[in-house]
Every structure is written in C-alpha cells, then in structure tokens.
Design a protein around this motif. Sequence first.
Motif, PDB file in Angstrom:
ATOM      1  N   LEU A 145     -69.808  53.753 -72.834  1.00 49.39           N
ATOM      2  CA  LEU A 145     -68.403  53.630 -72.453  1.00 49.39           C
ATOM      3  C   LEU A 145     -67.677  54.972 -72.537  1.00 49.39           C
ATOM      4  N   ASP A 146     -67.203  55.443 -71.388  1.00 45.37           N
ATOM      5  CA  ASP A 146     -66.382  56.643 -71.353  1.00 45.37           C
ATOM      6  C   ASP A 146     -64.993  56.310 -71.916  1.00 45.37           C
ATOM      7  N   ILE A 147     -64.303  57.316 -72.443  1.00 48.76           N
ATOM      8  CA  ILE A 147     -62.993  57.067 -73.052  1.00 48.76           C
ATOM      9  C   ILE A 147     -61.863  57.359 -72.079  1.00 48.76           C
ATOM     10  N   ASN A 148     -61.894  58.503 -71.426  1.00 49.45           N
ATOM     11  CA  ASN A 148     -60.810  58.873 -70.514  1.00 49.45           C
ATOM     12  C   ASN A 148     -61.095  58.339 -69.116  1.00 49.45           C
ATOM     13  N   MET A 149     -60.482  57.182 -68.828  1.00 51.16           N
ATOM     14  CA  MET A 149     -60.665  56.544 -67.523  1.00 51.16           C
ATOM     15  C   MET A 149     -59.317  56.066 -67.013  1.00 51.16           C
ATOM     16  N   PRO A 150     -59.172  55.901 -65.683  1.00 46.42           N
ATOM     17  CA  PRO A 150     -57.927  55.348 -65.134  1.00 46.42           C
ATOM     18  C   PRO A 150     -57.820  53.850 -65.418  1.00 46.42           C
ATOM     19  N   LEU A 151     -56.640  53.323 -65.220  1.00 49.57           N
ATOM     20  CA  LEU A 151     -56.326  51.901 -65.381  1.00 49.57           C
ATOM     21  C   LEU A 151     -56.331  51.496 -66.857  1.00 49.57           C
ATOM     22  N   LEU A 152     -57.489  51.489 -67.466  1.00 47.76           N
ATOM     23  CA  LEU A 152     -57.601  51.240 -68.905  1.00 47.76           C
ATOM     24  C   LEU A 152     -58.515  52.297 -69.503  1.00 47.76           C
ATOM     25  N   SER A 153     -58.140  52.815 -70.642  1.00 51.86           N
ATOM     26  CA  SER A 153     -59.019  53.788 -71.306  1.00 51.86           C
ATOM     27  C   SER A 153     -60.193  53.061 -71.945  1.00 51.86           C
ATOM     28  N   GLY A 154     -61.184  53.838 -72.356  1.00 53.88           N
ATOM     29  CA  GLY A 154     -62.320  53.238 -73.036  1.00 53.88           C
ATOM     30  C   GLY A 154     -61.923  52.541 -74.324  1.00 53.88           C
ATOM     31  N   MET A 155     -60.972  53.114 -75.054  1.00 54.40           N
ATOM     32  CA  MET A 155     -60.508  52.489 -76.297  1.00 54.40           C
ATOM     33  C   MET A 155     -59.811  51.157 -76.016  1.00 54.40           C
ATOM     34  N   GLU A 156     -59.007  51.128 -74.950  1.00 56.09           N
ATOM     35  CA  GLU A 156     -58.330  49.873 -74.585  1.00 56.09           C
ATOM     36  C   GLU A 156     -59.339  48.827 -74.146  1.00 56.09           C
ATOM     37  N   ALA A 192     -63.362  60.307 -82.210  1.00 53.74           N
ATOM     38  CA  ALA A 192     -64.545  59.839 -82.941  1.00 53.74           C
ATOM     39  C   ALA A 192     -64.184  58.914 -84.096  1.00 53.74           C
ATOM     40  N   ALA A 193     -63.200  59.298 -84.896  1.00 50.95           N
ATOM     41  CA  ALA A 193     -62.834  58.460 -86.045  1.00 50.95           C
ATOM     42  C   ALA A 193     -62.337  57.097 -85.586  1.00 50.95           C
ATOM     43  N   GLU A 194     -61.462  57.079 -84.555  1.00 58.00           N
ATOM     44  CA  GLU A 194     -60.929  55.817 -84.042  1.00 58.00           C
ATOM     45  C   GLU A 194     -62.026  54.934 -83.471  1.00 58.00           C
ATOM     46  N   SER A 195     -63.067  55.546 -82.917  1.00 58.57           N
ATOM     47  CA  SER A 195     -64.111  54.770 -82.251  1.00 58.57           C
ATOM     48  C   SER A 195     -64.786  53.792 -83.194  1.00 58.57           C
ATOM     49  N   TYR A 196     -64.821  54.123 -84.486  1.00 60.61           N
ATOM     50  CA  TYR A 196     -65.512  53.251 -85.433  1.00 60.61           C
ATOM     51  C   TYR A 196     -64.659  52.080 -85.902  1.00 60.61           C
ATOM     52  N   THR A 213     -58.227  64.757 -87.819  1.00 59.72           N
ATOM     53  CA  THR A 213     -58.091  63.318 -87.541  1.00 59.72           C
ATOM     54  C   THR A 213     -58.691  62.498 -88.671  1.00 59.72           C
ATOM     55  N   LEU A 214     -59.844  62.916 -89.155  1.00 60.99           N
ATOM     56  CA  LEU A 214     -60.475  62.217 -90.269  1.00 60.99           C
ATOM     57  C   LEU A 214     -59.650  62.348 -91.539  1.00 60.99           C
ATOM     58  N   ILE A 215     -59.136  63.535 -91.781  1.00 57.83           N
ATOM     59  CA  ILE A 215     -58.379  63.784 -93.014  1.00 57.83           C
ATOM     60  C   ILE A 215     -57.053  63.027 -93.013  1.00 57.83           C
ATOM     61  N   LYS A 216     -56.394  62.964 -91.861  1.00 52.39           N
ATOM     62  CA  LYS A 216     -55.079  62.322 -91.799  1.00 52.39           C
ATOM     63  C   LYS A 216     -55.134  60.848 -92.180  1.00 52.39           C
TER      64      LYS A 216
END
Length: 237
Positions: free
Chosen positions: A54-65, A86-90, A230-233
């Motif tokens: 699954l790619d993340i940066n896509m039109p219409l809906l992102s991979g995360m969505e 990466a952190a959000e992906s998990y 991102t991980l530290i925050k």
Amino acid sequence: MSLSCMIIDDEPNAVGLLTVLIKETTTWNLVASCYNALEALSFLKNNTVDFVFLDINMPLLSGMELAELLPQNIKIVFTTAYTEHAAESYNYQTIDYLLKPITLKRFLAAIKKIEFYFQNPNQNIQNDNGNNSDEYFFVKSGKTLSKISLANILYFEGEKEYVRLVTPSEQLLIYKRLKDIECQLKLPFVRVHNSYIVNINQLHKIQDNHLFIADKQIPISDKFRDYFMTLIKERIF
C-alpha cells in the motif's frame, strides 16, 4: 509459501517494479494491481487477499486513510518514499514499511518478515514496535560469534569498512556496512545519521540536534531528523 497479495499504488513504475519483484522472488499470487483507493475498495468487496502493498501518497484517499477502511484480516506492507509516516503506520495491521526506491536486498528482507508473520499468525504485529527484550543476534567479530541481546545494544557506528556495535560492557567490530545491518533491525533501532543507528530505549537526552546515549554524543542529521522526532514526539509530555 503460498500467499495472495495485491498492489495499491498510483505510480505505474512502482507497480511495475513490485510486480517484477513478486514474480521473480516469491511464490505469492499477485491477484490485482489498483491505482487508487476507490479501485482497491471496489475489488475487495468481492475478493480477499492475505496482504496488500500500500502506497501512502495517493489521490482521493491516502494510504493511511485506506488502511482504516481495510478489513482487519488483511495485513499491510506500506510502500512510500517518505520516512515520516513510519511510526503512524504501526497503528494499523502493518507487517513492514518499505522505503522507495525499493531495492532487491530490502525486498528479500521483507519476504522473510512477511512469510515469518504468516507462519506465526498468533504473533502480535505490534511487537515490531519495540519489544526486543528477549531477542538476540549472534554477532561475528573476527573468528568469534558473540551472542548479544538487542535490548543491551546502545548504538551502531559505521566506520569505513566495518561497523562498531556498542553495549554498556563491550564493543565489537562487524565487517558489514551499516546499511546492511539496518535492514535486519526494527524499532527501537533508528537510523539518525549516515554513521549511526541508535537504540532509542537507551537514549537519555536530546539537545541541539544531538542525542546522548551513555557518555556518547551522537549527531542527528537532517536526512533522518523528521522520522526520529516523530517517534520522540509520541513520548513528550
């Protein structure tokens, strides 16, 4: 191992590369390639797969969505050119996170990880997010194989033709490139510089673009800063 998978990516070249890698290096059944999230959701209404690339940066809906909409039984291997997700992906049913351009060597490492997961379905995927207390490697240094607990490793430091592995009690020289070692590691090990991979469970201070582990001051380079922070925050009060 017989697994079914599909590719969801809006970049034809990326789809083509993954298709070749899957066909040439696995026995998996690539059942579909979709170029946006809506096309993928339509296909999955009447079909199922074991996992998706699954790619993340896509039109219409992102991979995360899209990941939020996928059935829980469908696992995910994210593919992206960006480290910051990466952190959000998990937060999802993620097995691996592949950075583009995907190399053959990294893809072969992903195959092992994916097939290991499906051979051990009761294993919690989230263990990849940092629970290494019982894990170890045998490290070849010279003619000696030393058993090293991952939890005890402070950091890896690249030094020309070899890598220095540092624990609180010893230092070992490994005749490999830092990039090769990085492919075998997962969180809490994070690349923070071209010359350093650190165990973030071992760091005790971050200051002025440097982190401090034991008595070592390690620089954080621009290339790796966003993902590291991102991980530290996630752990900042």
